[in-house]
Motif scaffolding. Structure first.
Motif, PDB file in Angstrom:
ATOM      1  N   GLN A  24       0.837  -1.204   0.000  1.00 31.17           N
ATOM      2  CA  GLN A  24       0.000   0.000   0.000  1.00 31.17           C
ATOM      3  C   GLN A  24       0.872   1.254   0.000  1.00 31.17           C
ATOM      4  O   GLN A  24       0.583   2.225  -0.691  1.00 31.17           O
ATOM      5  CB  GLN A  24      -0.928   0.014   1.214  1.00 31.17           C
ATOM      6  N   ARG A  25       1.939   1.228   0.771  1.00 30.46           N
ATOM      7  CA  ARG A  25       2.857   2.382   0.789  1.00 30.46           C
ATOM      8  C   ARG A  25       3.498   2.586  -0.576  1.00 30.46           C
ATOM      9  O   ARG A  25       3.701   3.714  -1.012  1.00 30.46           O
ATOM     10  CB  ARG A  25       3.950   2.164   1.826  1.00 30.46           C
ATOM     11  N   SER A  28       1.123   4.367  -2.964  1.00 31.45           N
ATOM     12  CA  SER A  28       0.678   5.690  -2.542  1.00 31.45           C
ATOM     13  C   SER A  28       1.726   6.729  -2.922  1.00 31.45           C
ATOM     14  O   SER A  28       2.919   6.504  -2.732  1.00 31.45           O
ATOM     15  CB  SER A  28       0.472   5.724  -1.027  1.00 31.45           C
ATOM     16  N   ARG A 106      -2.985  10.045  -0.772  1.00 26.40           N
ATOM     17  CA  ARG A 106      -2.344   8.779  -0.414  1.00 26.40           C
ATOM     18  C   ARG A 106      -3.380   7.714  -0.100  1.00 26.40           C
ATOM     19  O   ARG A 106      -3.265   6.580  -0.550  1.00 26.40           O
ATOM     20  CB  ARG A 106      -1.411   8.966   0.791  1.00 26.40           C
ATOM     21  N   GLY A 110      -4.077   4.254  -2.349  1.00 20.22           N
ATOM     22  CA  GLY A 110      -3.987   2.937  -1.724  1.00 20.22           C
ATOM     23  C   GLY A 110      -5.311   2.205  -1.766  1.00 20.22           C
ATOM     24  O   GLY A 110      -5.374   1.007  -2.053  1.00 20.22           O
TER      25      GLY A 110
END
Length: 142
Positions: A24-25, A28, A106, A110
């Protein structure tokens, strides 16, 4: 189910959740922020104004590290310092509209990625099973 099985489940859950968070990071937009800066921004958005000392204590990092991260966030217009109405010597850190916008971007990136992955990789039956397992996972954090 025995303690050994629970240990295996716990080990696998840590691996899977960690990998999911990293993925997910990765999708983003970072906007040139490091994880410490993102963490500070998220905490201020979620919990409201804090001092540098509060942030250092809550995240168990040095006052100096928080000061450096906060200075970069202030320089970028993502956080502003405001006088504390209760104690004029203290400065509270507050997320700006630009900081909230960045966090929303972000989250949206995500969320979109995760939604697409679930829709593309899981059958409807698997999606239902995943949904049911979320109830169990929530019990771990209650």
């Amino acid at each position: 189910m025995g303690a050994l099985d629970a240990r295996k489940i716990a080990d696998e859950l840590q691996v899977v959740v960690g990998a999911l968070v990293r993925r997910q990071r990765a999708v983003s937009p970072l906007h040139d922020l490091n994880l410490s800066q993102v963490s500070i921004l998220k905490r201020l958005d979620r919990e409201g104004p804090h001092t540098v000392a509060d942030l250092a204590r809550l995240d168990r990092i040095t006052h100096q590290s928080v000061t450096v991260s906060v200075s970069r966030l202030v320089d970028r217009g993502l956080v502003r310092r405001e006088p504390d109405a209760g104690d004029g010597r203290r400065k509270l850190l507050v997320v700006t509209a630009a900081g909230r916008k960045l966090l929303a971007e972000r989250r949206d990136a995500g969320h979109e990625h995760l939604t697409e992955a679930i829709a593309e990789r899981f059958t409807p039956a698997e999606q239902a099973s995943l949904s049911e397992s979320l109830t169990l996972l929530r019990r771990l954090i209650d």
